[in-house]
Design a protein around this motif. Structure first.
Motif, short mmCIF file in Angstrom:
data_model
loop_
_atom_site.label_atom_id
_atom_site.label_comp_id
_atom_site.label_asym_id
_atom_site.label_seq_id
_atom_site.Cartn_x
_atom_site.Cartn_y
_atom_site.Cartn_z
N LYS A 1 0.84 -1.19 0.00
CA LYS A 1 0.00 0.00 0.00
C LYS A 1 0.88 1.25 0.00
CE LYS A 1 -3.76 2.27 2.39
NZ LYS A 1 -4.55 2.42 3.58
N GLN A 2 1.95 1.24 0.80
CA GLN A 2 2.88 2.38 0.80
C GLN A 2 3.50 2.57 -0.59
OE1 GLN A 2 5.27 0.91 4.15
NE2 GLN A 2 4.88 2.88 5.13
N LEU A 3 3.85 1.46 -1.22
CA LEU A 3 4.42 1.51 -2.56
C LEU A 3 3.41 2.14 -3.52
CD1 LEU A 3 6.47 -1.32 -4.15
CD2 LEU A 3 4.75 -0.15 -5.47
N ALA A 4 2.18 1.64 -3.51
CA ALA A 4 1.15 2.16 -4.43
C ALA A 4 0.90 3.64 -4.20
CB ALA A 4 -0.15 1.38 -4.24
N GLU A 5 0.84 4.05 -2.95
CA GLU A 5 0.54 5.45 -2.64
C GLU A 5 1.71 6.38 -2.92
OE1 GLU A 5 -0.78 5.04 1.42
OE2 GLU A 5 -2.86 4.73 0.79
N SER A 6 2.89 5.84 -3.15
CA SER A 6 4.05 6.70 -3.46
C SER A 6 4.10 7.11 -4.93
CB SER A 6 5.36 5.99 -3.07
OG SER A 6 5.68 4.97 -4.01
N MET A 7 3.29 6.49 -5.78
CA MET A 7 3.32 6.83 -7.21
C MET A 7 2.82 8.26 -7.40
SD MET A 7 1.75 4.82 -10.52
CE MET A 7 0.09 4.81 -9.89
N SER A 8 3.54 8.99 -8.25
CA SER A 8 3.19 10.39 -8.52
C SER A 8 3.79 10.81 -9.85
CB SER A 8 3.72 11.29 -7.39
OG SER A 8 5.14 11.31 -7.42
#
Length: 159
Positions: free
Chosen positions: A149-156
């Motif tokens: 989840k942290q990985l997914a939310e770091s996408m920008s």
């Protein structure tokens, strides 16, 4: 004087709200994670420091124990709605985590994964300028969900 101040105050409030909303959508990666940027320099994502980056694709990486992997890509000249429709035709979602104007996040079962397998497959996409950044995340142990989840939310958008 008062009539000139109102548009200025409205503009400041709008800009402030936009900045706060942007900050909320992009979670900071944990300390020590490395940032990967796609070839078009449109998107970026963070992965744990020990993950191995694919030597042919700088926006693909996997855990050294092969229990998790991700592949990120940018699709130019596409809307989030179009990206979602295309993905759902290929991989019907089993669960929708988020479906908003700022992010699409769904769980699906990859064709290569046994029906009774605990492996988790996620598709996460965000709009960036005139493109869509998307990542497919696969992990074999459900206990890894918090880290993924942290990985997914770091996408920008690439910085």
């Amino acid at each position: 004087m008062k009539t000139k101040a109102i548009p200025f105050i409205a503009a400041v409030l709008f800009a402030s709200t936009t900045l706060v909303a942007s900050a909320v959508l992009v979670a900071a990666a944990p300390d020590g994670w490395k940032v990967l940027v796609d070839r078009t320099k449109t998107c970026q994502i963070s992965v744990p420091a020990d993950w191995v980056v694919d030597k042919f694709s700088p926006s693909s990486a996997g855990a050294p124990d092969k229990q998790a992997s991700m592949t990120m890509h940018a699709t130019p000249n596409q809307t989030l709605a179009k990206a979602k429709t295309t993905f759902e035709m290929l991989y019907p979602p089993k669960k929708v985590v988020e479906d908003s104007a700022s992010r699409v996040w769904c769980a699906y079962k990859a064709d290569s994964v046994a029906v009774d397998s605990p492996e988790v497959n996620w598709y996460v996409a965000i709009p960036v300028k005139t493109s869509v950044c998307a990542v497919q995340i696969d992990f074999k142990n459900p206990s890894m969900e918090s880290m993924m989840k942290q990985l997914a939310e770091s996408m920008s958008a690439a910085k």
